[in-house]
Design an enzyme around this catalytic site. Structure first.
Site, PDB file in Angstrom:
ATOM      1  N   VAL A  12       9.076  -3.552   4.112  1.00 52.38           N
ATOM      2  CA  VAL A  12       9.714  -3.180   2.843  1.00 52.38           C
ATOM      3  C   VAL A  12      10.327  -1.781   2.930  1.00 52.38           C
ATOM      4  O   VAL A  12      11.453  -1.545   2.477  1.00 52.38           O
ATOM      5  CB  VAL A  12       8.667  -3.243   1.699  1.00 52.38           C
ATOM      6  CG1 VAL A  12       9.197  -2.608   0.422  1.00 52.38           C
ATOM      7  CG2 VAL A  12       8.258  -4.677   1.450  1.00 52.38           C
ATOM      8  N   THR A 122       2.783  -3.649  -3.518  1.00 54.89           N
ATOM      9  CA  THR A 122       2.202  -4.553  -4.523  1.00 54.89           C
ATOM     10  C   THR A 122       0.773  -4.100  -4.823  1.00 54.89           C
ATOM     11  O   THR A 122      -0.081  -4.114  -3.931  1.00 54.89           O
ATOM     12  CB  THR A 122       2.208  -6.002  -3.991  1.00 54.89           C
ATOM     13  OG1 THR A 122       3.563  -6.337  -3.659  1.00 54.89           O
ATOM     14  CG2 THR A 122       1.685  -6.978  -5.022  1.00 54.89           C
ATOM     15  N   LEU A 157      11.950  -8.809  -2.617  1.00 56.58           N
ATOM     16  CA  LEU A 157      12.739  -9.369  -1.508  1.00 56.58           C
ATOM     17  C   LEU A 157      11.990 -10.486  -0.776  1.00 56.58           C
ATOM     18  O   LEU A 157      10.762 -10.589  -0.859  1.00 56.58           O
ATOM     19  CB  LEU A 157      13.113  -8.268  -0.511  1.00 56.58           C
ATOM     20  CG  LEU A 157      12.002  -7.487   0.203  1.00 56.58           C
ATOM     21  CD1 LEU A 157      11.297  -8.286   1.254  1.00 56.58           C
ATOM     22  CD2 LEU A 157      12.585  -6.247   0.814  1.00 56.58           C
ATOM     23  N   LYS A 208       5.137  -8.756 -10.772  1.00 57.46           N
ATOM     24  CA  LYS A 208       5.238  -8.998  -9.326  1.00 57.46           C
ATOM     25  C   LYS A 208       4.216 -10.064  -8.882  1.00 57.46           C
ATOM     26  O   LYS A 208       4.556 -11.047  -8.220  1.00 57.46           O
ATOM     27  CB  LYS A 208       5.009  -7.672  -8.578  1.00 57.46           C
ATOM     28  CG  LYS A 208       4.814  -7.808  -7.089  1.00 57.46           C
ATOM     29  CD  LYS A 208       6.043  -8.325  -6.401  1.00 57.46           C
ATOM     30  CE  LYS A 208       5.715  -8.796  -4.998  1.00 57.46           C
ATOM     31  NZ  LYS A 208       6.798  -9.539  -4.393  1.00 57.46           N
ATOM     32  N   GLY A 261       2.707 -19.641   3.344  1.00 55.30           N
ATOM     33  CA  GLY A 261       2.214 -18.643   4.297  1.00 55.30           C
ATOM     34  C   GLY A 261       2.971 -17.346   4.070  1.00 55.30           C
ATOM     35  O   GLY A 261       3.478 -17.098   2.982  1.00 55.30           O
ATOM     36  N   CYS A 264       3.078 -12.311   1.899  1.00 56.81           N
ATOM     37  CA  CYS A 264       2.911 -12.014   0.468  1.00 56.81           C
ATOM     38  C   CYS A 264       2.161 -13.074  -0.341  1.00 56.81           C
ATOM     39  O   CYS A 264       1.181 -12.747  -1.000  1.00 56.81           O
ATOM     40  CB  CYS A 264       4.278 -11.774  -0.159  1.00 56.81           C
ATOM     41  SG  CYS A 264       5.005 -10.246   0.414  1.00 56.81           S
ATOM     42  N   LYS A 267      -1.670 -13.440   0.229  1.00 59.00           N
ATOM     43  CA  LYS A 267      -2.346 -12.189  -0.134  1.00 59.00           C
ATOM     44  C   LYS A 267      -2.296 -11.973  -1.655  1.00 59.00           C
ATOM     45  O   LYS A 267      -3.311 -11.663  -2.283  1.00 59.00           O
ATOM     46  CB  LYS A 267      -1.647 -11.044   0.612  1.00 59.00           C
ATOM     47  CG  LYS A 267      -2.109  -9.657   0.258  1.00 59.00           C
ATOM     48  CD  LYS A 267      -1.447  -8.630   1.160  1.00 59.00           C
ATOM     49  CE  LYS A 267      -0.210  -8.013   0.560  1.00 59.00           C
ATOM     50  NZ  LYS A 267      -0.441  -7.167  -0.592  1.00 59.00           N
ATOM     51  N   LYS A 324       8.428 -18.590   8.681  1.00 61.08           N
ATOM     52  CA  LYS A 324       9.615 -19.274   8.164  1.00 61.08           C
ATOM     53  C   LYS A 324      10.792 -18.921   9.064  1.00 61.08           C
ATOM     54  O   LYS A 324      10.672 -18.045   9.928  1.00 61.08           O
ATOM     55  CB  LYS A 324       9.870 -18.900   6.706  1.00 61.08           C
ATOM     56  CG  LYS A 324      10.275 -17.449   6.445  1.00 61.08           C
ATOM     57  CD  LYS A 324      10.663 -17.363   4.978  1.00 61.08           C
ATOM     58  CE  LYS A 324      11.051 -15.986   4.560  1.00 61.08           C
ATOM     59  NZ  LYS A 324      11.412 -15.878   3.173  1.00 61.08           N
TER      60      LYS A 324
HETATM   61  N1  LIG Z   1       6.766  -7.928   3.413  1.00 61.54           N
HETATM   62  C1  LIG Z   1       7.271  -8.411   2.296  1.00 61.54           C
HETATM   63  O1  LIG Z   1       8.045  -9.381   2.311  1.00 61.54           O
HETATM   64  C2  LIG Z   1       6.941  -7.780   0.964  1.00 61.54           C
HETATM   65  C3  LIG Z   1       7.685  -8.156  -0.165  1.00 61.54           C
HETATM   66  C4  LIG Z   1       7.383  -7.574  -1.389  1.00 61.54           C
HETATM   67  C5  LIG Z   1       6.345  -6.655  -1.487  1.00 61.54           C
HETATM   68  N2  LIG Z   1       5.631  -6.327  -0.386  1.00 61.54           N
HETATM   69  C6  LIG Z   1       4.560  -5.313  -0.530  1.00 61.54           C
HETATM   70  O2  LIG Z   1       5.081  -4.088  -0.024  1.00 61.54           O
HETATM   71  C7  LIG Z   1       4.028  -3.328   0.614  1.00 61.54           C
HETATM   72  C8  LIG Z   1       4.403  -3.052   2.054  1.00 61.54           C
HETATM   73  O3  LIG Z   1       4.512  -4.288   2.726  1.00 61.54           O
HETATM   74  P1  LIG Z   1       5.088  -4.380   4.220  1.00 61.54           P
HETATM   75  O4  LIG Z   1       5.168  -5.816   4.553  1.00 61.54           O
HETATM   76  O5  LIG Z   1       6.265  -3.503   4.353  1.00 61.54           O
HETATM   77  O6  LIG Z   1       3.843  -3.708   5.007  1.00 61.54           O
HETATM   78  P2  LIG Z   1       3.776  -3.264   6.537  1.00 61.54           P
HETATM   79  O7  LIG Z   1       2.363  -3.460   6.927  1.00 61.54           O
HETATM   80  O8  LIG Z   1       4.873  -3.910   7.294  1.00 61.54           O
HETATM   81  O9  LIG Z   1       4.089  -1.698   6.483  1.00 61.54           O
HETATM   82  C9  LIG Z   1       3.278  -0.736   5.886  1.00 61.54           C
HETATM   83  C10 LIG Z   1       3.550   0.593   6.574  1.00 61.54           C
HETATM   84  O10 LIG Z   1       2.848   1.625   5.894  1.00 61.54           O
HETATM   85  C11 LIG Z   1       2.453   2.584   6.876  1.00 61.54           C
HETATM   86  N3  LIG Z   1       1.405   3.452   6.339  1.00 61.54           N
HETATM   87  C12 LIG Z   1       0.115   3.140   6.092  1.00 61.54           C
HETATM   88  N4  LIG Z   1      -0.526   4.218   5.602  1.00 61.54           N
HETATM   89  C13 LIG Z   1       0.383   5.227   5.529  1.00 61.54           C
HETATM   90  C14 LIG Z   1       0.327   6.556   5.078  1.00 61.54           C
HETATM   91  N5  LIG Z   1      -0.797   7.095   4.598  1.00 61.54           N
HETATM   92  N6  LIG Z   1       1.450   7.306   5.150  1.00 61.54           N
HETATM   93  C15 LIG Z   1       2.599   6.792   5.642  1.00 61.54           C
HETATM   94  N7  LIG Z   1       2.715   5.519   6.083  1.00 61.54           N
HETATM   95  C16 LIG Z   1       1.607   4.735   6.013  1.00 61.54           C
HETATM   96  C17 LIG Z   1       2.022   1.717   8.048  1.00 61.54           C
HETATM   97  O11 LIG Z   1       1.979   2.466   9.255  1.00 61.54           O
HETATM   98  C18 LIG Z   1       3.092   0.639   8.032  1.00 61.54           C
HETATM   99  O12 LIG Z   1       4.195   0.984   8.863  1.00 61.54           O
HETATM  100  C19 LIG Z   1       2.763  -4.167   0.449  1.00 61.54           C
HETATM  101  O13 LIG Z   1       2.108  -3.753  -0.720  1.00 61.54           O
HETATM  102  C20 LIG Z   1       3.300  -5.577   0.271  1.00 61.54           C
HETATM  103  O14 LIG Z   1       2.399  -6.381  -0.442  1.00 61.54           O
HETATM  104  C21 LIG Z   1       5.916  -6.850   0.842  1.00 61.54           C
END
Ligand SMILES: NC(=O)c1ccc[n+]([C@@H]2O[C@H](COP(=O)([O-])OP(=O)(O)OC[C@H]3O[C@@H](n4cnc5c(N)ncnc54)[C@H](O)[C@@H]3O)[C@@H](O)[C@H]2O)c1
Length: 438
Positions: A12, A122, A157, A208, A261, A264, A267, A324
């Site tokens: 994200v 989230t 997204l 969300k 799967g 998101c 979880k 996917k």
């Molecule tokens: N992946 C998706 O499609 C999606 C869609 C909507 C919402 N979300 C939500 O967005 C959030 C992020 O998801 P994601 O898939 O990008 O996660 P991700 O695991 O790909 O990335 C999270 C990043 O945060 C970094 N991080 C952790 N602790 C940190 C800190 N203290 N300081 C700086 N960086 C730090 C990690 O190193 C990692 O690179 C989650 O809450 C997820 O539920 C994800």
């Protein structure tokens, strides 16, 4: 134009950083993972997402987008800080907010007056209040006197079309009690030309969770109906068509298959279900949805095993490892559940995915899977074929191509009903076709 800091350059965070920089904002993407930052600085994305690499490289070349691992260097100039750190599920199923809290503690010493902190991760309703209390405590500890504004900015997204979804969102949801944050965040999102909805932070966070929970429920619902169709000869695809003409229902977003799967839905449903239980609502619908989805693959594997007369010594082709198409993300992908179970039961597995094979290998270095560059090669001498994901390279296989590779009488499990239109041709070649609910 604004100075934006995006904390957490995972999926994200990178997409948000690239998109906000493409509108002319100055954006820094910050992560504690130094290797990730080094690679992003060179324009390399550690995962596959269509259009993203180009957008990141454009941002870097224009000078609008940089990456850093230093809070001290990145936080002071930020007008808006967007938190996009991970929020994995804790052992009790609720969202683990440790990364959100850690990033608040790290940024506290460096924030400037009137900064806006928008939580894109989230998180459950009530998180903004916890973040406010934590940040106030941290500021008090160092006798720092600044005003800050909190907002919830949920992300909607979809992986596989994330850049497009972010550039053209159906809506932007801003949850804040601060008039200043509402105004600035509305301005920041103006170029998206999407409806901007202002609401309480709790509503934004529920919105969300509820959106993902609804979509997951739709998937589970259609699978339940598909199970019934298998008992009575009805065809789920025809049922979907018939339902879809009802405007209250609609014909989009019906995916009979192996269950939901990805990073998101599982979880978010688990977290909402755990949240419901923690609030005395163990009979909440989502508790059941979560359980049905958890059990679905094992239930289907038992059924296929019976048809095949056991997995021991069988050669199984698995087509599609990602969760996917158009992504190499394996989080909660059906392959990650099916392949270990097949191997454990004594099958030999030959796998193909156009993008996710390197990630699968790195996740499971010890699994004895044979990987192939081309889908037909994975099919060689198969007793059973699983079509798990509808990658183009997989669904374009012709019945003749399949029949020349697999064993006579092979079981062909079309877990996304993508070969339904070619069922008769497959069957005429001696292949036993099984779709979902058809
Ligand atoms: N992946 C998706 O499609 C999606 C869609 C909507 C919402 N979300 C939500 O967005 C959030 C992020 O998801 P994601 O898939 O990008 O996660 P991700 O695991 O790909 O990335 C999270 C990043 O945060 C970094 N991080 C952790 N602790 C940190 C800190 N203290 N300081 C700086 N960086 C730090 C990690 O190193 C990692 O690179 C989650 O809450 C997820 O539920 C994800």
């Amino acid at each position: 134009m604004m100075n934006i800091l995006v904390i957490g350059t995972g999926f994200v965070g990178v997409v948000s950083s690239a998109v906000f920089s493409s509108f002319g904002n100055t954006v820094i993407g910050l992560d504690v993972d130094e290797k990730k930052i080094q690679s992003l600085t060179q324009g390399n994305i550690p995962f596959f997402e269509p259009q993203l690499k180009e957008l990141v490289q454009q941002g870097i070349t224009s000078g609008n987008l940089t990456f850093s691992s230093s809070y001290a260097e990145s936080v002071p100039q930020a007008d808006v800080i967007i938190l996009a750190v991970g929020t994995p599920s804790a052992p009790d199923g609720q969202a683990d907010l440790k990364y959100v809290f850690a990033s608040i503690q790290s940024l506290a010493p460096y924030i400037k007056d009137q900064v806006i902190i928008a939580i894109k991760s989230t998180v459950p309703p009530g998180t903004n209040q916890k973040v406010r209390e934590l940040l106030e405590q941290e500021l008090q500890k160092i006798s720092k006197h600044v005003q800050f504004h909190l907002a919830s900015l949920p992300e909607f997204l979809k992986e596989g079309s994330a850049v497009d979804d972010t550039l053209h969102p159906d809506r932007v949801v801003i949850g804040s009690e601060s008039e200043f944050a509402k105004r600035v965040l509305s301005e920041l999102h103006e170029p998206f030309r999407a409806p901007i909805l202002h609401m309480k932070p709790e509503s934004a966070q529920m919105c969300k969770y509820a959106s993902n929970a609804y979509l997951a429920t739709r998937i589970t619902f259609v699978n339940q109906i598909a199970n019934l169709c298998e008992e009575n000869g009805a065809n789920i695809q025809e049922v979907i068509q018939g339902m879809g003409y009802d405007k209250r229902i609609g014909s989009h977003y019906w995916y009979p298959g192996l269950g939901y799967g990805g990073s998101c839905f599982p979880k978010d449903v688990k977290e909402l279900s755990a949240y419901a239980k923690a609030h005395g609502q163990s009979d909440n619908l989502l508790v059941t949805i979560d359980q049905l989805n958890e059990d679905r693959i094992s239930m289907l594997l038992r059924k296929y095993e019976q048809i095949l007369g056991g997995w021991q010594g069988k050669q199984v082709a698995v087509l599609g490892l990602a969760f996917k198409p158009n992504t190499d993300d394996l989080r909660e992908a059906p392959s990650t559940k099916i392949i270990p179970q097949l191997l454990h039961a004594g099958a030999t597995v030959r796998a193909y995915d156009p993008m996710a094979t390197p990630v699968f290998k790195s996740w499971y270095p010890d699994l004895a899977v044979a990987y192939f560059e081309l889908a037909p090669d994975a099919l060689k001498d198969a007793d059973c074929v699983f079509v798990l994901i509808e990658w183009k390279a997989i669904i374009q296989l012709s019945p003749e191509e399949i029949a020349t590779q697999v064993k006579q009488g092979a079981l062909f499990i079309d877990a996304r009903n993508q070969f339904l239109d070619r069922r008769a041709q497959l069957e005429s070649q001696g292949i036993r076709y099984m779709g979902i609910g058809v």
